[in-house]
Enzyme design. Structure first.
Site, PDB file in Angstrom:
ATOM      1  N   VAL A   4      15.129   6.065   0.361  1.00  0.00           N
ATOM      2  CA  VAL A   4      14.080   6.997  -0.083  1.00  0.00           C
ATOM      3  C   VAL A   4      13.245   7.400   1.126  1.00  0.00           C
ATOM      4  O   VAL A   4      13.329   6.771   2.186  1.00  0.00           O
ATOM      5  CB  VAL A   4      13.145   6.341  -1.143  1.00  0.00           C
ATOM      6  CG1 VAL A   4      13.862   6.127  -2.468  1.00  0.00           C
ATOM      7  CG2 VAL A   4      12.558   5.036  -0.634  1.00  0.00           C
TER       8      VAL A   4
ATOM      9  N   ASP B 152      -3.421  -8.445   8.965  1.00  0.00           N
ATOM     10  CA  ASP B 152      -2.065  -8.727   9.441  1.00  0.00           C
ATOM     11  C   ASP B 152      -1.404  -9.855   8.630  1.00  0.00           C
ATOM     12  O   ASP B 152      -1.723 -11.031   8.811  1.00  0.00           O
ATOM     13  CB  ASP B 152      -2.144  -9.103  10.925  1.00  0.00           C
ATOM     14  CG  ASP B 152      -0.766  -9.362  11.499  1.00  0.00           C
ATOM     15  OD1 ASP B 152       0.241  -9.126  10.788  1.00  0.00           O
ATOM     16  OD2 ASP B 152      -0.697  -9.802  12.666  1.00  0.00           O
ATOM     17  N   ALA B 153      -0.461  -9.469   7.797  1.00  0.00           N
ATOM     18  CA  ALA B 153       0.212 -10.433   6.908  1.00  0.00           C
ATOM     19  C   ALA B 153       0.981 -11.494   7.687  1.00  0.00           C
ATOM     20  O   ALA B 153       1.303 -12.549   7.144  1.00  0.00           O
ATOM     21  CB  ALA B 153       1.173  -9.690   5.983  1.00  0.00           C
TER      22      ALA B 153
ATOM     23  N   TYR C  98      22.236   1.431  11.129  1.00  0.00           N
ATOM     24  CA  TYR C  98      21.451   0.627  10.181  1.00  0.00           C
ATOM     25  C   TYR C  98      22.082  -0.745   9.944  1.00  0.00           C
ATOM     26  O   TYR C  98      21.711  -1.727  10.553  1.00  0.00           O
ATOM     27  CB  TYR C  98      21.200   1.388   8.856  1.00  0.00           C
ATOM     28  CG  TYR C  98      20.088   0.722   8.094  1.00  0.00           C
ATOM     29  CD1 TYR C  98      18.776   1.157   8.200  1.00  0.00           C
ATOM     30  CD2 TYR C  98      20.339  -0.429   7.348  1.00  0.00           C
ATOM     31  CE1 TYR C  98      17.746   0.480   7.567  1.00  0.00           C
ATOM     32  CE2 TYR C  98      19.311  -1.111   6.710  1.00  0.00           C
ATOM     33  CZ  TYR C  98      18.025  -0.640   6.828  1.00  0.00           C
ATOM     34  OH  TYR C  98      17.001  -1.327   6.218  1.00  0.00           O
TER      35      TYR C  98
ATOM     36  N   SER D 117       0.781  -1.241   0.000  1.00  0.00           N
ATOM     37  CA  SER D 117       0.000   0.000   0.000  1.00  0.00           C
ATOM     38  C   SER D 117       0.808   1.284   0.000  1.00  0.00           C
ATOM     39  O   SER D 117       0.252   2.359  -0.273  1.00  0.00           O
ATOM     40  CB  SER D 117      -0.929  -0.007   1.218  1.00  0.00           C
ATOM     41  OG  SER D 117      -0.169  -0.217   2.392  1.00  0.00           O
TER      42      SER D 117
ATOM     43  N   THR E 110      10.147   7.202   3.049  1.00  0.00           N
ATOM     44  CA  THR E 110       8.892   6.455   3.215  1.00  0.00           C
ATOM     45  C   THR E 110       8.492   6.587   4.687  1.00  0.00           C
ATOM     46  O   THR E 110       9.271   7.088   5.503  1.00  0.00           O
ATOM     47  CB  THR E 110       9.038   4.945   2.893  1.00  0.00           C
ATOM     48  OG1 THR E 110       9.902   4.353   3.870  1.00  0.00           O
ATOM     49  CG2 THR E 110       9.574   4.694   1.501  1.00  0.00           C
TER      50      THR E 110
ATOM     51  N   LYS F  85      18.182  -7.740   8.404  1.00  0.00           N
ATOM     52  CA  LYS F  85      18.435  -7.832   6.951  1.00  0.00           C
ATOM     53  C   LYS F  85      19.402  -8.985   6.649  1.00  0.00           C
ATOM     54  O   LYS F  85      19.274  -9.647   5.621  1.00  0.00           O
ATOM     55  CB  LYS F  85      18.968  -6.507   6.407  1.00  0.00           C
ATOM     56  CG  LYS F  85      17.956  -5.363   6.453  1.00  0.00           C
ATOM     57  CD  LYS F  85      16.704  -5.658   5.656  1.00  0.00           C
ATOM     58  CE  LYS F  85      15.716  -4.511   5.644  1.00  0.00           C
ATOM     59  NZ  LYS F  85      14.407  -4.872   5.092  1.00  0.00           N
TER      60      LYS F  85
HETATM   61  P1  NAD Z   1       6.472   1.406   4.049  1.00  0.00           P
HETATM   62  O1  NAD Z   1       6.274   1.745   5.469  1.00  0.00           O
HETATM   63  O2  NAD Z   1       6.229   2.462   3.032  1.00  0.00           O
HETATM   64  O3  NAD Z   1       5.544   0.138   3.625  1.00  0.00           O
HETATM   65  C1  NAD Z   1       5.280  -0.909   4.490  1.00  0.00           C
HETATM   66  C2  NAD Z   1       4.137  -1.746   3.942  1.00  0.00           C
HETATM   67  O4  NAD Z   1       3.960  -2.872   4.828  1.00  0.00           O
HETATM   68  C3  NAD Z   1       2.787  -1.045   3.867  1.00  0.00           C
HETATM   69  O5  NAD Z   1       2.078  -1.500   2.727  1.00  0.00           O
HETATM   70  C4  NAD Z   1       2.059  -1.551   5.129  1.00  0.00           C
HETATM   71  O6  NAD Z   1       0.625  -1.544   5.034  1.00  0.00           O
HETATM   72  C5  NAD Z   1       2.578  -2.959   5.163  1.00  0.00           C
HETATM   73  N1  NAD Z   1       2.487  -3.597   6.480  1.00  0.00           N
HETATM   74  C6  NAD Z   1       3.113  -3.256   7.632  1.00  0.00           C
HETATM   75  N2  NAD Z   1       2.782  -4.137   8.619  1.00  0.00           N
HETATM   76  C7  NAD Z   1       1.943  -5.045   8.058  1.00  0.00           C
HETATM   77  C8  NAD Z   1       1.271  -6.195   8.538  1.00  0.00           C
HETATM   78  N3  NAD Z   1       1.400  -6.614   9.799  1.00  0.00           N
HETATM   79  N4  NAD Z   1       0.470  -6.865   7.675  1.00  0.00           N
HETATM   80  C9  NAD Z   1       0.305  -6.468   6.386  1.00  0.00           C
HETATM   81  N5  NAD Z   1       0.942  -5.399   5.873  1.00  0.00           N
HETATM   82  C10 NAD Z   1       1.749  -4.700   6.703  1.00  0.00           C
HETATM   83  O7  NAD Z   1       7.934   0.809   3.953  1.00  0.00           O
HETATM   84  P2  NAD Z   1       9.105   0.811   2.849  1.00  0.00           P
HETATM   85  O8  NAD Z   1      10.104   1.832   3.240  1.00  0.00           O
HETATM   86  O9  NAD Z   1       8.544   0.810   1.479  1.00  0.00           O
HETATM   87  O10 NAD Z   1       9.780  -0.592   3.170  1.00  0.00           O
HETATM   88  C11 NAD Z   1       9.512  -1.777   2.454  1.00  0.00           C
HETATM   89  C12 NAD Z   1      10.780  -2.626   2.414  1.00  0.00           C
HETATM   90  O11 NAD Z   1      11.787  -1.905   1.680  1.00  0.00           O
HETATM   91  C13 NAD Z   1      11.379  -2.900   3.802  1.00  0.00           C
HETATM   92  O12 NAD Z   1      11.928  -4.204   3.810  1.00  0.00           O
HETATM   93  C14 NAD Z   1      12.502  -1.883   3.892  1.00  0.00           C
HETATM   94  O13 NAD Z   1      13.528  -2.268   4.780  1.00  0.00           O
HETATM   95  C15 NAD Z   1      12.984  -1.890   2.450  1.00  0.00           C
HETATM   96  N6  NAD Z   1      13.807  -0.730   2.065  1.00  0.00           N
HETATM   97  C16 NAD Z   1      13.414   0.534   2.333  1.00  0.00           C
HETATM   98  C17 NAD Z   1      14.240   1.602   1.996  1.00  0.00           C
HETATM   99  C18 NAD Z   1      13.842   3.024   2.307  1.00  0.00           C
HETATM  100  O14 NAD Z   1      14.701   3.909   2.193  1.00  0.00           O
HETATM  101  N7  NAD Z   1      12.598   3.279   2.634  1.00  0.00           N
HETATM  102  C19 NAD Z   1      15.455   1.364   1.332  1.00  0.00           C
HETATM  103  C20 NAD Z   1      15.811   0.052   1.025  1.00  0.00           C
HETATM  104  C21 NAD Z   1      14.982  -0.996   1.402  1.00  0.00           C
END
Ligand code: NAD
Length: 399
Positions: free
Chosen positions: A272, A110-111, A234, A49, A274, A243
């Site tokens: 990024v 809850d996934a 991190y 989402s 988020t 990780k």
């Molecule tokens: P985000 O917070 O934007 O998205 C998290 C998603 O997980 C959302 O869709 C949320 O609804 C869902 N979610 C959370 N708990 C849940 C649950 N219990 N059940 C179902 N859905 C659930 O996060 P993001 O930054 O896009 O992170 C996604 C992945 O990318 C992570 O593994 C993160 O470590 C990785 N990542 C992020 C970055 C960054 O800079 N943001 C960089 C590299 C990797």
């Protein structure tokens, strides 16, 4: 209802339905403006989402013509509260996908639970038969273990010793020094339980046991490495341990799936803005500096550009995905270019409250943060009365 941003710490407690829809539309338009790729056609995105998961879903649908099932944990509007941004994003995505003739259904819950896995399995059986891509993009502060009922909370802390660093309060622009005490052993263990690979593997095993993984299916989860200056908080901190576990899980699952043409990969993505990355101390200051430099060099990317590039130039190139020596897909290649990192280090050593705005793109960071919640988006009338109570279509009724 006239909706304005209400910022509390590192979250915004309101979201704008029209702005979120526009934000999704902008990502859809970006993908549509790029060449199509021959990618997966039946895609499950867990964490669909917001952030990288939403961008993965959009790029698969509009770049590769995929039907998608999403899983997320979002809240609808209630009383005088707006829904969460991910709720509005999902309503908008589904509408755009269906208008384009694509199947799109979303399970909100809850996934980590067995019940949601079972619901998704039924949906896949009914609508897809099998999936050829499973994206795992959850970012969560807690997890209840489906077998033991134990609850775990993740923390973002260094491991072994305290870490002191510059940091910025994104909203006030105050630069200060922060010291973060090291995690306890339990905190390390709990963070691994939430953000490590166990749940990803449970999903893949559950799908496989139900016969729902195509033989040549790909599964990908996301990781981050980043520069040395954030290692302590991190990559070598609690989240980095998780990780490491995620990456070890990918190797294990890859060994199993590759026998029949499948694969399990980790993609290391760029930093990024988020909802999740905003919660990490020190990282927003790094991102603000990084964005300024990458924008100046014409190398800047957000989630959607990264995810489009992941499919088109990494995962679906008609040959094994290019990886680093550790078998990881790298989309952080532009972020980690030596000249970019050298410039970040220089700015990092000089930055203070006086030169913050010259040496960093804090304005860009703030704008991106607000955009996550549908604010500050061109063409949206923020004085207009809007209906916050948008409904997500029941997944079973999706066509
Ligand atoms: P985000 O917070 O934007 O998205 C998290 C998603 O997980 C959302 O869709 C949320 O609804 C869902 N979610 C959370 N708990 C849940 C649950 N219990 N059940 C179902 N859905 C659930 O996060 P993001 O930054 O896009 O992170 C996604 C992945 O990318 C992570 O593994 C993160 O470590 C990785 N990542 C992020 C970055 C960054 O800079 N943001 C960089 C590299 C990797």
């Amino acid at each position: 209802m006239v909706i304005k941003p209400k910022i509390r710490g590192f979250i915004c407690t309101t979201a704008h339905p029209v702005g979120c829809a526009k934000h999704v539309e902008e990502q859809v338009e970006y993908v549509k403006s790029q060449p199509k790729f021959e990618g997966p056609k039946k895609v499950l995105v867990i964490g669909s989402s917001t952030g990288y998961g939403l961008a993965s879903r959009i790029a698969a649908a509009f770049g590769g013509g995929a039907d998608t099932i999403g899983v997320c944990f979002e809240k609808p509007a209630s009383d005088n509260r707006t829904a969460t941004a991910g709720w509005y994003n999902t309503v908008a995505f589904e509408e755009m996908a269906r208008d384009a003739g694509l199947f799109a259904a979303t399970v909100n819950g809850d996934a980590f639970s067995d019940a949601i896995k079972a619901e998704v399995i039924d949906l896949i059986k009914e609508h897809f038969g099998q999936v050829d891509l499973v994206v795992y993009s959850l970012a969560s502060p807690r997890r209840t273990h489906p077998k033991t009922g134990e609850s775990f909370s993740s923390v973002i802390k260094p491991v072994g010793q305290a870490f002191t660093s510059k940091t910025v309060d994104v909203h006030s622009g105050k630069v200060s020094e922060v010291t973060i005490e090291p995690a306890t052993e339990d905190e390390v263990k709990n963070t691994i339980a939430v953000m490590g690979g166990e749940d990803w593997e449970m999903w893949i095993n559950a799908l496989d046991e139900a016969g729902l993984l195509a033989d040549n299916a790909t599964t990908v989860a996301y990781s981050y490495i980043g520069p040395e200056l954030t290692y302590a908080i991190y990559r070598e901190g609690t989240i980095g341990r998780a990780k490491d576990d995620l990456e070890a899980t990918a190797k294990r699952m890859n060994a199993k799936l590759s026998g029949r043409g499948g694969r399990a990969l980790v993609s290391v993505n760029k930093a990024v803005v988020t909802q999740s990355s905003s919660a990490i101390p020190v990282v927003p200051l790094y991102i603000s500096i990084l964005f300024k430099l990458m924008k100046e060099q014409g190398l800047h990317e957000g989630c959607i550009e990264q995810m489009y590039r992941m499919y088109k130039d990494r995962l679906y190139v008609g040959a094994p995905a290019p990886t680093d020596d550790a078998g990881r897909v790298r989309l952080d290649d532009w972020e980690m270019r030596p000249e970019i990192q050298a410039a970040v280090m220089k700015a990092w050593s000089e930055i203070d409250a006086e030169n913050l705005m010259q040496l960093s793109d804090l304005e860009g960071y703030r704008a991106d943060f607000l955009r996550l919640f549908g604010f500050g988006i061109e063409g949206v009338d923020y004085e207009a009365d809007v209906n916050p109570d948008l409904q997500l279509q029941a997944p079973g009724s999706a066509k």
